[in-house]
Scaffold this active site. Structure first.
Site, PDB file in Angstrom:
ATOM      1  N   CYS A  77       6.627  20.150 -10.796  1.00 52.53           N
ATOM      2  CA  CYS A  77       5.779  20.196 -11.934  1.00 52.53           C
ATOM      3  C   CYS A  77       5.693  21.162 -13.370  1.00 52.53           C
ATOM      4  O   CYS A  77       6.995  21.282 -13.731  1.00 52.53           O
ATOM      5  CB  CYS A  77       4.047  20.632 -11.503  1.00 52.53           C
ATOM      6  SG  CYS A  77       3.283  20.205 -12.569  1.00 52.53           S
ATOM      7  N   HIS A 179       4.229  16.095  -8.197  1.00 53.80           N
ATOM      8  CA  HIS A 179       3.863  17.311  -7.138  1.00 53.80           C
ATOM      9  C   HIS A 179       4.305  16.060  -6.008  1.00 53.80           C
ATOM     10  O   HIS A 179       3.508  15.599  -5.267  1.00 53.80           O
ATOM     11  CB  HIS A 179       2.559  17.074  -6.775  1.00 53.80           C
ATOM     12  CG  HIS A 179       2.282  18.654  -7.884  1.00 53.80           C
ATOM     13  ND1 HIS A 179       2.133  19.224  -7.902  1.00 53.80           N
ATOM     14  CD2 HIS A 179       1.470  18.085  -9.288  1.00 53.80           C
ATOM     15  CE1 HIS A 179       1.990  20.495  -9.211  1.00 53.80           C
ATOM     16  NE2 HIS A 179       1.661  18.899  -9.722  1.00 53.80           N
ATOM     17  N   GLU A 181       4.631  17.892  -3.084  1.00 54.10           N
ATOM     18  CA  GLU A 181       3.780  19.093  -1.818  1.00 54.10           C
ATOM     19  C   GLU A 181       1.703  17.971  -1.664  1.00 54.10           C
ATOM     20  O   GLU A 181       1.317  17.694  -1.065  1.00 54.10           O
ATOM     21  CB  GLU A 181       3.876  20.211  -2.282  1.00 54.10           C
ATOM     22  CG  GLU A 181       2.416  20.966  -3.484  1.00 54.10           C
ATOM     23  CD  GLU A 181       2.955  20.306  -4.166  1.00 54.10           C
ATOM     24  OE1 GLU A 181       4.189  19.486  -4.385  1.00 54.10           O
ATOM     25  OE2 GLU A 181       2.510  20.718  -5.458  1.00 54.10           O
TER      26      GLU A 181
END
Lengths: 197, 264
Positions: A77, A179, A181
């Site tokens: 990011c 992202h 994650e």
């Protein structure tokens, strides 16, 4: 393998560490220069404003440390945006590893800012991060600024009003604007690919 | 499909009380719906794009969400999630975000002290700051309500919904969840008129809440109110609408949805 996640003081850096735990990787969230230099792989996450994050890295004495890293580094990011020379967000300097400047995303009718939600990528060339992942897979984005799609470092483009660099690679530095994650299965696999590369 | 932009978001909302998922019947008599992690993981596997956890007891009772369950969710779930309920200052918001929440949603505390919105945006960035709004039709206008989690303590902040939507955007809100109270719990469709009205003045992502009963209601709200996401609880919890079927059907109708494998 030792894995360092650079603590740039952002709000939810814990998400990255938790995602790495799910993969089975032990990661250290740290702002210690020696720990970062010693790590076999380094992740540079970040949410928040570019100027604020660069200031935090500067105060921690990490700007030159990151620039001189030779092991694989993954920016996430804001971590992607910081690799470039500078950002229009607060007229911030970047780490200057990749030529080009970060600009605000295009807004307008039907184009909400921030670009928040799931989107697909247009891969420009093969990359180890994409190994085994459906090229049409979806990833979760949250951002209002973006890096140029015409950068030679751009390996996958995203689109929100206009094209932007969604994945970049330059020497030992790779980064994604989304992202991983928070991107379910495809994000999980992309992080695995980074750890295994 | 690439190049058409961001997908609409399908967002199950889980009411949480005492670390369990509950469902109220007419705002009272909450029924236990099971363990948070089990419900959250099931929705993730079904392809929910995001989750909202709403601590329904937090705000009226003047206490805040317990952070331990937020941590458990963040460890287990790899899709974004928002925590709402009882966040009334930057310190509390920080605790929830550090526990792993992606966004915090503020409703009544922002009405009590609007500067809170700016403080949160300054501290964490607008992308973390969701403003929840409960709105009701009253004498031909859309008006706010506060503390709606507890019917005995619901208050009237004496504000037009449109004015509040404009104000919170100026203060730094990154997303707005508009809960249309006339439609809520009735399952006769989202309040298209109201959502379309607010859409016209809302430049940040707008999430529809209240009224979902059928797949057609979702199609309607995306087509006619141009919202970025649709939130629902009962139809998902009851299994009346299965998320994979809903997303596939919306896709066939030309709505851009995230489909395909979510498995790792």
């Amino acid at each position: 393998m030792t894995l360092a996640v650079i603590d740039s003081g952002g709000a939810n850096l814990g998400s990255v560490v938790q995602a790495l735990h799910r993969i089975g990787a032990e990661a250290t969230l740290t702002s210690d220069a020696a720990t970062i230099r010693r790590a076999s792989k380094v992740i540079l996450p970040g949410v928040g404003a570019a100027a604020w994050a660069m200031n935090a890295l500067r105060e921690a004495g990490l700007v030159d440390v990151i620039r001189s890293l030779e092991q694989p580094v993954l920016g996430i990011c804001l971590g992607l945006q910081l690799l470039f020379e500078g950002s229009d967000e607060g007229n911030a300097d970047g780490l200057g590893l990749i030529p080009g400047r970060v600009r605000r995303l295009v807004g307008g009718p039907g184009l909400r800012l921030p670009h928040m939600g799931w989107n697909q990528l247009a891969w420009q060339r093969d990359d180890p991060l994409a190994a085994g992942i459906d090229p049409d897979a979806w990833y979760y984005f949250v951002h209002s600024y973006c890096a140029p799609a015409d950068s030679p470092a751009c390996v996958a483009r995203g689109h929100h009003g206009d094209d932007f660099a969604a994945v970049v690679r330059h020497r030992n530095f790779a980064a994604c604007q989304f992202h991983p994650e928070k991107s379910a299965g495809p994000g999980h696999r992309l992080l695995m690919n980074f750890l295994e590369s | 499909m690439i190049g058409e932009g961001v997908a609409v978001r399908i967002i199950p909302c889980l009411d949480v009380r005492g670390g369990r998922v509950v469902k109220g019947v007419k705002f009272r008599d909450h029924v236990d719906m099971g363990d948070i992690l089990e419900r959250a993981a099931a929705y993730r596997d079904q392809g929910a794009d995001e989750l909202v956890f709403y601590d329904i007891t937090a705000s009226p009772e003047g206490r805040s969400v317990d952070v331990a369950w937020v941590e458990r969710v963040a460890e287990a779930i790899d899709i974004p999630f928002t925590v709402a309920g009882g966040i009334r200052d930057v310190a509390r918001a920080r605790a929830v975000l550090h526990a792993g929440a992606d966004k915090i949603s503020v409703n009544s505390p922002a009405l009590a002290r609007p500067d809170l919105v700016a403080e949160l945006a300054d501290a964490f960035g607008s992308q973390c700051v969701v403003i929840g709004i409960d709105s009701i039709r009253e004498n031909g206008r859309y008006r706010l309500r506060a503390n709606t989690g507890d019917p005995d303590n619901m208050t009237d902040p004496d504000l037009d919904t449109r004015a509040w939507v404009e104000r919170v955007q100026a203060l730094g809100a990154g997303e707005i969840v508009l809960n249309c109270m006339d439609a809520d719990g009735v399952r006769s469709g989202y309040d298209i008129d109201q959502l379309a009205d607010v859409r016209g003045i809302c430049d940040v992502p707008l999430i529809a809440s209240g009224g979902a009963g059928t797949p057609e209601h979702f199609l309607d709200v995306f087509r006619r109110a141009d919202v970025d996401g649709a939130l629902a609880a009962t139809v998902f919890h009851s299994g009346q609408i299965e998320i994979p079927d809903l997303k596939r059907w919306l896709g066939e109708q030309g709505v851009r949805t995230r489909t395909g494998s979510v498995a790792s």
